[in-house]
Design a protein around this motif. Structure first.
Motif, mmCIF file in Angstrom:
data_model
loop_
_atom_site.group_PDB
_atom_site.id
_atom_site.type_symbol
_atom_site.label_atom_id
_atom_site.label_comp_id
_atom_site.label_asym_id
_atom_site.label_seq_id
_atom_site.Cartn_x
_atom_site.Cartn_y
_atom_site.Cartn_z
ATOM 1 N N VAL A 1 30.090 -5.551 71.569
ATOM 2 C CA VAL A 1 29.458 -4.460 70.659
ATOM 3 C C VAL A 1 30.104 -3.237 70.701
ATOM 4 N N SER A 2 30.375 -2.398 69.573
ATOM 5 C CA SER A 2 31.192 -1.572 69.455
ATOM 6 C C SER A 2 30.276 -0.439 68.613
ATOM 7 N N TYR A 3 30.056 0.525 68.924
ATOM 8 C CA TYR A 3 29.380 1.622 68.254
ATOM 9 C C TYR A 3 30.373 2.559 67.464
ATOM 10 N N ARG A 4 30.103 2.814 66.197
ATOM 11 C CA ARG A 4 30.906 4.066 65.812
ATOM 12 C C ARG A 4 30.144 5.243 65.959
ATOM 13 N N LYS A 5 31.178 6.291 65.735
ATOM 14 C CA LYS A 5 30.638 7.743 65.998
ATOM 15 C C LYS A 5 29.368 8.044 65.540
ATOM 16 N N ALA A 6 28.944 7.927 64.436
ATOM 17 C CA ALA A 6 27.431 8.284 63.750
ATOM 18 C C ALA A 6 26.324 7.670 64.722
ATOM 19 N N ALA A 7 26.601 6.358 64.972
ATOM 20 C CA ALA A 7 25.474 5.632 66.051
ATOM 21 C C ALA A 7 25.366 6.306 67.154
ATOM 22 N N ILE A 8 26.644 6.405 67.697
ATOM 23 C CA ILE A 8 26.652 7.120 69.124
ATOM 24 C C ILE A 8 25.969 8.574 69.147
ATOM 25 N N LYS A 9 26.277 9.182 67.915
ATOM 26 C CA LYS A 9 25.687 10.517 67.712
ATOM 27 C C LYS A 9 24.126 10.649 67.536
ATOM 28 N N PHE A 10 23.544 9.626 67.135
ATOM 29 C CA PHE A 10 22.317 9.335 66.783
ATOM 30 C C PHE A 10 21.489 8.967 68.233
ATOM 31 N N LEU A 11 22.180 8.124 69.036
ATOM 32 C CA LEU A 11 21.587 7.597 70.278
ATOM 33 C C LEU A 11 21.559 8.836 71.285
ATOM 34 N N ASP A 12 22.929 9.687 71.205
ATOM 35 C CA ASP A 12 22.493 10.812 72.120
ATOM 36 C C ASP A 12 21.367 11.826 71.665
ATOM 37 N N ALA A 13 21.168 11.774 70.683
ATOM 38 C CA ALA A 13 19.895 12.684 70.242
ATOM 39 C C ALA A 13 18.473 12.335 70.718
ATOM 40 N N GLN A 14 18.402 10.987 71.052
ATOM 41 C CA GLN A 14 16.987 10.461 71.461
ATOM 42 C C GLN A 14 16.762 10.443 72.634
ATOM 43 N N ASN A 15 15.109 10.532 73.127
ATOM 44 C CA ASN A 15 14.912 10.367 74.490
ATOM 45 C C ASN A 15 15.324 9.189 75.117
ATOM 46 N N ASN A 16 15.171 8.863 76.456
ATOM 47 C CA ASN A 16 15.726 7.709 77.304
ATOM 48 C C ASN A 16 14.849 6.482 76.708
ATOM 49 N N ASP A 17 13.611 6.756 76.395
ATOM 50 C CA ASP A 17 12.930 5.561 76.155
ATOM 51 C C ASP A 17 13.264 4.804 74.871
ATOM 52 N N THR A 18 13.557 5.814 73.711
ATOM 53 C CA THR A 18 13.892 5.433 72.660
ATOM 54 C C THR A 18 15.552 4.735 72.643
ATOM 55 N N ARG A 19 16.190 5.498 73.284
ATOM 56 C CA ARG A 19 17.523 4.868 73.401
ATOM 57 C C ARG A 19 17.698 3.689 74.056
ATOM 58 N N ARG A 20 16.878 3.428 75.172
ATOM 59 C CA ARG A 20 16.817 2.030 75.752
ATOM 60 C C ARG A 20 16.377 1.134 74.815
ATOM 61 N N ARG A 21 15.133 1.472 74.233
ATOM 62 C CA ARG A 21 14.787 0.291 73.334
ATOM 63 C C ARG A 21 15.787 -0.048 72.175
ATOM 64 N N ILE A 22 16.255 0.737 71.723
ATOM 65 C CA ILE A 22 17.259 0.537 70.711
ATOM 66 C C ILE A 22 18.650 -0.386 71.085
ATOM 67 N N MET A 23 19.065 0.223 72.180
ATOM 68 C CA MET A 23 20.360 -0.679 72.770
ATOM 69 C C MET A 23 19.608 -1.877 73.302
ATOM 70 N N ASP A 24 18.685 -2.205 73.901
ATOM 71 C CA ASP A 24 17.993 -3.503 74.309
ATOM 72 C C ASP A 24 18.067 -4.355 72.947
ATOM 73 N N ALA A 25 17.604 -3.895 71.910
ATOM 74 C CA ALA A 25 17.584 -4.615 70.928
ATOM 75 C C ALA A 25 18.973 -5.012 70.293
ATOM 76 N N VAL A 26 19.973 -4.321 70.278
ATOM 77 C CA VAL A 26 21.342 -4.500 70.154
ATOM 78 C C VAL A 26 21.846 -5.499 70.794
ATOM 79 N N ASP A 27 21.487 -5.310 72.361
ATOM 80 C CA ASP A 27 22.156 -6.335 73.107
ATOM 81 C C ASP A 27 21.768 -7.758 72.951
ATOM 82 N N LYS A 28 20.694 -7.898 72.294
ATOM 83 C CA LYS A 28 20.023 -9.294 72.059
ATOM 84 C C LYS A 28 20.392 -9.642 70.741
#
Length: 81
Positions: free
Chosen positions: A5-32
């Motif tokens: 899995v690779s993340y483009r700059k826009a995706a990383i920027k969005f994740l960085d702006a989220q709180n830890n729970d939201t970031r974790r939920r999105i990344m867990d879904a991507v990992d699956k």
């Protein structure tokens, strides 16, 4: 079979702006990936993954077994160009 899995700059920027729970939920879904609420996007060689109110737009490279996370945004904003 393992996927990369690779993340483009826009995706990383969005994740960085989220709180830890939201970031974790999105990344867990991507990992699956490729499991989850996935649909092919019309007119593009891309897919969307629904994670609650957020949408993850990604492309898949079958040769390298790689998911390229293009962008992540809220449902209302992600499809606007």
């Amino acid at each position: 079979m393992g996927y990369k899995v690779s993340y483009r700059k826009a995706a990383i920027k969005f994740l960085d702006a989220q709180n830890n729970d939201t970031r974790r939920r999105i990344m867990d879904a991507v990992d699956k990936l490729p499991d989850g609420d996935v649909k092919s996007l019309t007119g593009r060689n891309a897919y969307r993954l629904r994670v609650g109110q957020f949408r993850v737009i990604y492309e898949f490279d079958g040769i390298n077994n790689e998911f390229d996370i293009v962008t992540i945004a809220s449902r209302g904003d992600v499809y606007k160009k």
